[in-house]
Motif scaffolding. Structure first.
Motif, mmCIF file in Angstrom:
data_model
loop_
_atom_site.group_PDB
_atom_site.id
_atom_site.type_symbol
_atom_site.label_atom_id
_atom_site.label_comp_id
_atom_site.label_asym_id
_atom_site.label_seq_id
_atom_site.Cartn_x
_atom_site.Cartn_y
_atom_site.Cartn_z
ATOM 1 N N GLN A 33 0.806 -1.162 0.102
ATOM 2 C CA GLN A 33 0.009 0.024 0.089
ATOM 3 C C GLN A 33 0.909 1.386 0.009
ATOM 4 O OE1 GLN A 33 -3.355 0.329 -0.074
ATOM 5 N NE2 GLN A 33 -3.545 -1.883 -0.478
ATOM 6 N N LEU A 34 0.541 1.901 -1.221
ATOM 7 C CA LEU A 34 1.635 3.203 -1.298
ATOM 8 C C LEU A 34 0.594 4.457 -0.588
ATOM 9 C CD1 LEU A 34 2.842 2.716 -4.815
ATOM 10 C CD2 LEU A 34 4.053 2.202 -2.467
ATOM 11 N N GLN A 35 1.090 5.214 0.451
ATOM 12 C CA GLN A 35 0.325 6.034 1.247
ATOM 13 C C GLN A 35 0.631 7.463 0.786
ATOM 14 O OE1 GLN A 35 1.448 6.288 5.493
ATOM 15 N NE2 GLN A 35 -0.683 6.263 5.860
ATOM 16 N N PHE A 36 -0.250 8.071 0.021
ATOM 17 C CA PHE A 36 -0.472 9.498 -0.298
ATOM 18 C C PHE A 36 -1.174 10.282 0.650
ATOM 19 C CE2 PHE A 36 0.433 6.747 -3.957
ATOM 20 C CZ PHE A 36 1.422 7.434 -4.531
ATOM 21 N N GLU A 37 -1.329 11.520 0.251
ATOM 22 C CA GLU A 37 -2.000 12.499 1.161
ATOM 23 C C GLU A 37 -3.496 12.212 1.199
ATOM 24 O OE1 GLU A 37 -1.370 16.514 0.407
ATOM 25 O OE2 GLU A 37 0.747 16.426 0.816
ATOM 26 N N ASP A 38 -4.084 11.740 0.082
ATOM 27 C CA ASP A 38 -5.593 11.793 0.145
ATOM 28 C C ASP A 38 -6.077 10.408 0.203
ATOM 29 O OD1 ASP A 38 -4.227 11.069 -2.150
ATOM 30 O OD2 ASP A 38 -5.726 11.943 -3.678
ATOM 31 N N GLU A 39 -5.206 9.381 -0.555
ATOM 32 C CA GLU A 39 -5.487 7.959 -0.268
ATOM 33 C C GLU A 39 -4.556 7.046 -0.419
ATOM 34 O OE1 GLU A 39 -8.423 6.346 -3.081
ATOM 35 O OE2 GLU A 39 -8.205 8.269 -4.116
ATOM 36 N N ASN A 40 -4.723 5.872 -0.431
ATOM 37 C CA ASN A 40 -3.694 4.767 -0.740
ATOM 38 C C ASN A 40 -3.976 4.175 -2.105
ATOM 39 O OD1 ASN A 40 -2.990 5.184 1.933
ATOM 40 N ND2 ASN A 40 -2.994 2.856 2.730
ATOM 41 N N VAL A 41 -2.674 3.595 -2.469
ATOM 42 C CA VAL A 41 -2.592 3.165 -3.846
ATOM 43 C C VAL A 41 -2.008 1.681 -3.544
ATOM 44 C CG1 VAL A 41 -1.861 3.277 -6.103
ATOM 45 C CG2 VAL A 41 -2.747 5.185 -5.205
ATOM 46 N N PRO A 42 -2.710 0.593 -4.045
ATOM 47 C CA PRO A 42 -2.091 -0.661 -3.884
ATOM 48 C C PRO A 42 -0.998 -0.916 -5.110
ATOM 49 C CG PRO A 42 -4.264 -0.706 -5.142
ATOM 50 C CD PRO A 42 -4.061 0.456 -4.599
ATOM 51 N N GLY A 43 -0.277 -1.714 -4.859
ATOM 52 C CA GLY A 43 1.000 -2.216 -5.735
ATOM 53 C C GLY A 43 1.388 -3.604 -5.146
ATOM 54 N N HIS A 44 2.503 -3.918 -6.172
ATOM 55 C CA HIS A 44 3.014 -5.404 -5.943
ATOM 56 C C HIS A 44 4.582 -5.040 -5.876
ATOM 57 C CE1 HIS A 44 -0.485 -5.507 -8.530
ATOM 58 N NE2 HIS A 44 -0.665 -6.492 -8.023
ATOM 59 N N SER A 45 5.040 -5.795 -4.522
ATOM 60 C CA SER A 45 6.398 -5.682 -3.967
ATOM 61 C C SER A 45 7.550 -6.072 -5.385
ATOM 62 C CB SER A 45 6.661 -6.458 -3.051
ATOM 63 O OG SER A 45 6.331 -7.929 -3.116
ATOM 64 N N ILE A 46 7.236 -7.339 -6.034
ATOM 65 C CA ILE A 46 8.025 -7.595 -7.115
ATOM 66 C C ILE A 46 8.201 -6.715 -8.400
ATOM 67 C CG2 ILE A 46 6.334 -9.165 -8.497
ATOM 68 C CD1 ILE A 46 9.990 -9.887 -7.510
ATOM 69 N N ILE A 47 7.297 -6.292 -8.595
ATOM 70 C CA ILE A 47 7.063 -5.184 -9.783
ATOM 71 C C ILE A 47 7.641 -3.699 -9.172
ATOM 72 C CG2 ILE A 47 5.717 -3.730 -11.248
ATOM 73 C CD1 ILE A 47 3.535 -5.982 -11.349
ATOM 74 N N LEU A 48 7.466 -3.387 -8.002
ATOM 75 C CA LEU A 48 7.983 -2.076 -7.625
ATOM 76 C C LEU A 48 9.380 -2.282 -7.211
ATOM 77 C CD1 LEU A 48 4.999 -1.015 -5.344
ATOM 78 C CD2 LEU A 48 5.694 0.094 -7.547
ATOM 79 N N SER A 49 9.887 -3.295 -6.939
ATOM 80 C CA SER A 49 11.339 -3.629 -6.413
ATOM 81 C C SER A 49 12.071 -3.498 -7.752
ATOM 82 C CB SER A 49 11.405 -4.949 -5.788
ATOM 83 O OG SER A 49 10.754 -5.041 -4.363
ATOM 84 N N MET A 50 11.634 -3.834 -9.051
ATOM 85 C CA MET A 50 12.262 -4.160 -10.063
ATOM 86 C C MET A 50 12.635 -2.789 -10.789
ATOM 87 S SD MET A 50 11.271 -7.651 -12.197
ATOM 88 C CE MET A 50 11.559 -9.173 -11.471
ATOM 89 N N CYS A 51 11.388 -1.802 -10.697
ATOM 90 C CA CYS A 51 11.599 -0.763 -11.121
ATOM 91 C C CYS A 51 12.021 0.689 -10.642
ATOM 92 C CB CYS A 51 9.899 -0.409 -11.895
ATOM 93 S SG CYS A 51 8.810 0.097 -10.605
ATOM 94 N N SER A 52 12.108 0.299 -9.294
ATOM 95 C CA SER A 52 12.502 1.329 -8.226
ATOM 96 C C SER A 52 13.548 0.989 -7.273
ATOM 97 C CB SER A 52 11.111 2.173 -7.487
ATOM 98 O OG SER A 52 11.622 3.016 -6.588
ATOM 99 N N LYS A 53 14.552 1.626 -7.240
ATOM 100 C CA LYS A 53 15.517 1.137 -6.295
ATOM 101 C C LYS A 53 15.226 1.743 -4.916
ATOM 102 C CE LYS A 53 19.227 0.921 -9.721
ATOM 103 N NZ LYS A 53 20.761 1.332 -10.289
ATOM 104 N N VAL A 54 14.899 2.747 -4.952
ATOM 105 C CA VAL A 54 14.226 3.459 -3.573
ATOM 106 C C VAL A 54 13.132 2.651 -3.033
ATOM 107 C CG1 VAL A 54 13.263 5.537 -2.432
ATOM 108 C CG2 VAL A 54 15.115 5.884 -4.487
#
Length: 751
Positions: A33-54
């Motif tokens: 769950q990616l926490q923004f100011e207004d609401e959360n956005v779901p995601g997938h750890s394996i995809i996010l780990s590959m595309c973003s080093k941070v």
């Protein structure tokens, strides 16, 4: 029949706007769950780990520890929710809209978005902040390809110094300096180079700008640059770049590293296996998604015949092995380079276009197919009539049509039909593989251009193709599955008629009503049935399943599910939760198909709110269902709601018990029935896809797989259950023919 010629032969991939598609993909099996100011956005750890080093670093911290230690780069501490396996990551300083703009380039939405001047700033900012080399590379490619459009007009979308500084800040110094070199001699751009605009430009890029101005002998702007840097080490920085370009190693090395990282799938090629990730492959390929579902839902040998052999789960691990017969490892890796975040991002070219069309069509990869189609549409003016060249028009027309891009194929026909070289190259032998509908389109295009010589080639091809199709039909012994072939032949007949048309008004040939009820089709079907009977062939229907075999199947599925309950709690924890759930779901489907006598499509789309189940010791059980209006009802002139299903007595009790056992099984695992009564399993096997109906294809794979596994299979299909139930009521129970038809929701005209 003229209506059929106006429709494409294949449905274009991708339903709904991009935002809806992206939301559906993000929700499917999400574990972040990616926490923004207004609401959360779901995601997938394996995809996010590959595309973003941070984000990869933040996930690593959150996964390895439940303490408050987190990633300060993300503003706050990333944390794992104690009650679940979901990781929450704060996204301070980034808006939800900007993040979704970037994610549309990461997830396989259709059509694939393109980098534009409108989204370039967002992509550079997000990819730089979260260290996303693949997305940053794609933004850099756009800027490099469009640097000639840069201008010196401050405030415009193409203001040169804005993009030079943004590219340099984002970690693309080579792109920034290439823009400087390309536009430094333009008077308007050079005049706009002011000291206050250079804030944020790295000392090394400032040095490069000073040298470029010196080479052009532009003294006035050299002063602006000289005023900006204040470091005493400027002379040293002039010899070095301030940033390292992302992406180390060749594309093949990067791709191999990404494929190995946390893989849970093995794709079996002739020479060796290639690893992969189920969540990524399920999103980008519908064929592999179905194979994974079959392999995941059962430890038996039943698998996806579309992939050549049976897909299977290795008993000693959680890795699924999928055979990739007929596809080479090299071709698959070429396609995967467009799916995984390698740097620089590959581009579609004439050299890889054939591979991308073939692979994306074979494995039903809408996003990749859309990207290949975009390239062909953008470059159709380069098509030529020179046979053997990379841009040979008729090769790509036929390949696009075969791949499921009929609109692209026909756009190429319309764009090049008036070119002498292309038109002259239209020979009969080159048209093999072109669909009848596209042949019809070609015939109309030739007629509009009044090109008589090539019309003869199309006429010859269609006549020959019709003869071959008719001979093929002679060898068939069943009339029930030929409706699509009838329509194909009629389309070819329509194409032959189209060749005679030059100036006639197309609207004069337009018809109304359902084309499948047309006089032409009824006449053809009647004539074909008579000719087959004269040749000694007999029409046959689906093989009915007996009541004994069906009850045996339901009983065996129930016994296997009960065996799971007899395991100790420790043993149950070692077994996947979904084994019992899917066994009970399949038993419910088989029994419901028999008792309701309804089509598999209606059964798959049955919503939980449309069914009522009651069970009591005194009155037994009762199951009442009210299916929605089906597409088949809509297609007819007398649209109506299907008759309700009402199963009572002993049959009602048995079906009610099965449905309640299925519901209780889900509740024991902390899950529940969603919108649809029978839903498929998520790609990550964590839950059911509660907002998605079980497809007829998946249902048939499961039921036939069980019959084969239990040694009961004798050639039945899913429709054998409905036919067997109707015959049983008529021949065994003595129910009247009219009552059987009413129970199965078949009108008198359909008998």
């Amino acid at each position: 029949m003229s209506q059929l010629c106006d429709k494409t032969a294949a449905i274009q991939p991708g339903a709904g706007p991009l935002s809806d598609q992206l939301q559906d993909l993000l929700i499917q099996g999400s574990d972040v769950q990616l926490q923004f100011e207004d609401e959360n956005v779901p995601g997938h750890s394996i995809i996010l780990s590959m595309c973003s080093k941070v984000i990869s670093s933040a996930l690593e911290v959150a996964t390895c520890s439940t303490s408050s230690s987190g990633m300060h780069l993300l503003g706050k501490n990333s944390k794992r929710t104690a009650s679940s396996s979901t990781v929450t990551i704060p996204m301070d300083g980034t808006s939800k809209a900007d993040w979704l703009t970037a994610m549309a380039f990461v997830y396989p939405v259709v059509p694939q978005p393109e980098v534009t001047w409108d989204n370039l700033e967002v992509l550079l900012a997000v990819s730089s902040k979260y260290d996303m080399p693949s997305l940053l590379s794609r933004a850099g490619q756009f800027l490099t390809s469009n640097m000639e459009a840069l201008s010196g007009k401050q405030g415009s979308k193409q203001f040169a110094w804005k993009w030079v500084i943004m590219a340099d800040k984002a970690g693309l110094p080579d792109v920034a300096r290439a823009c400087i070199d390309a536009k430094i001699s333009a008077d308007g751009v050079t005049a706009a180079c002011k000291t206050e605009l250079l804030v944020g430009l790295s000392p090394a890029s400032c040095c490069h700008l000073a040298e470029a101005l010196a080479r052009q002998k532009i003294a006035s702007q050299q002063e602006c640059v000289r005023e900006f840097p204040t470091s005493d080490t400027m002379s040293q920085l002039c010899d070095k770049t301030a940033a390292i370009q992302p992406g180390a190693g060749t594309l093949s090395d990067q791709l191999q590293d990404l494929l190995i990282q946390g893989s849970d799938v093995q794709l079996q090629f002739e020479d060796e296996n290639v690893p992969g990730h189920s969540i990524i492959l399920s999103m980008c390929s519908k064929v592999i998604s179905s194979a994974l579902e079959v392999a995941t839902c059962s430890t038996s040998s039943s698998g996806m015949h579309l992939l050549g052999k049976n897909s299977k789960r290795t008993a000693s691990s959680s890795t699924v092995t999928i055979p990739m017969d007929g596809t080479s490892k090299a071709d698959w890796l070429t396609a995967m380079a467009f799916v995984y975040p390698v740097v620089p991002q590959p581009e579609v070219t004439w050299d890889n276009l054939e591979v991308l069309l073939a692979v994306s069509s074979k494995y039903d990869m809408p996003s990749l197919l859309s990207r290949a189609g975009q390239f062909l549409t953008s470059n159709m003016e380069a098509l030529s009539g020179k046979q053997g060249s990379k841009q040979f028009a008729w090769k790509w027309v036929i390949m696009a049509d075969k791949a499921g891009l009929p609109d692209v194929a026909r756009a190429c026909i319309d764009a090049k039909i008036s070119a002498d070289g292309v038109t002259a190259a239209c020979k009969t032998e080159l048209l093999v593989g072109l669909s009848p509908a596209s042949c019809c389109h070609l015939a109309g295009a030739l007629a509009r251009q009044k090109i008589a010589s090539q019309q003869e080639y199309v006429r010859e091809f269609l006549s020959r193709h019709m003869e071959a199709a008719q001979k093929q039909l002679v060898g068939q012994c069943s009339l029930s599955g030929l409706q699509q072939q009838y329509q194909q032949l009629l389309l070819q007949q329509q194409a032959l008629q189209q060749l005679q048309w030059v100036t006639a008004d197309r609207s004069s040939a337009a018809g109304t009503g359902n084309p499948c009820d047309s006089m032409e089709l009824r006449t053809f079907k009647g004539g074909y049935a008579n000719s087959m009977q004269e040749l000694g062939y007999q029409a046959t229907s689906a093989k009915p399943i007996s009541e004994g075999k069906l009850q045996q199947l339901v009983m065996l599925l129930g016994d296997e599910a009960d065996a799971y309950q007899q395991l100790t709690p420790a043993q149950q924890q070692q077994q996947p939760w979904y084994i019992e759930a899917l066994l009970r779901r399949d038993a419910c489907i088989v029994q419901y198909l028999w008792d309701s006598k309804r089509r598999p499509t209606e059964t798959g789309r049955l919503q939980a709110a449309q069914i009522e189940v009651s069970l009591s010791a005194s009155s037994g059980g009762q199951v009442v269902a009210q299916p929605s209006i089906s597409k088949m009802c809509h297609a007819s002139q007398g649209s109506r709601r299907p008759r309700s299903v009402n199963v009572q007595g002993t049959a009602g009790q048995q079906l009610a018990e099965l449905l309640l056992q299925y519901q209780q099984c889900l509740q024991r695992s902390g899950r529940s029935i969603g919108q649809y009564m029978f839903s498929p399993l998520q790609a990550n096997r964590q839950n059911l896809q509660q907002d998605q109906a079980l497809s007829t294809a998946a249902m048939e794979q499961r039921v036939i797989g069980h019959l084969k596994r239990l040694g009961l299979y004798e050639g039945e299909t899913l429709y054998s259950i409905k036919r067997g139930s109707m015959q049983h009521d008529f021949h065994v129970n003595g129910v009247s023919l009219q009552a059987v038809g009413e129970a199965a929701d078949i009108t008198h005209q359909q008998w």
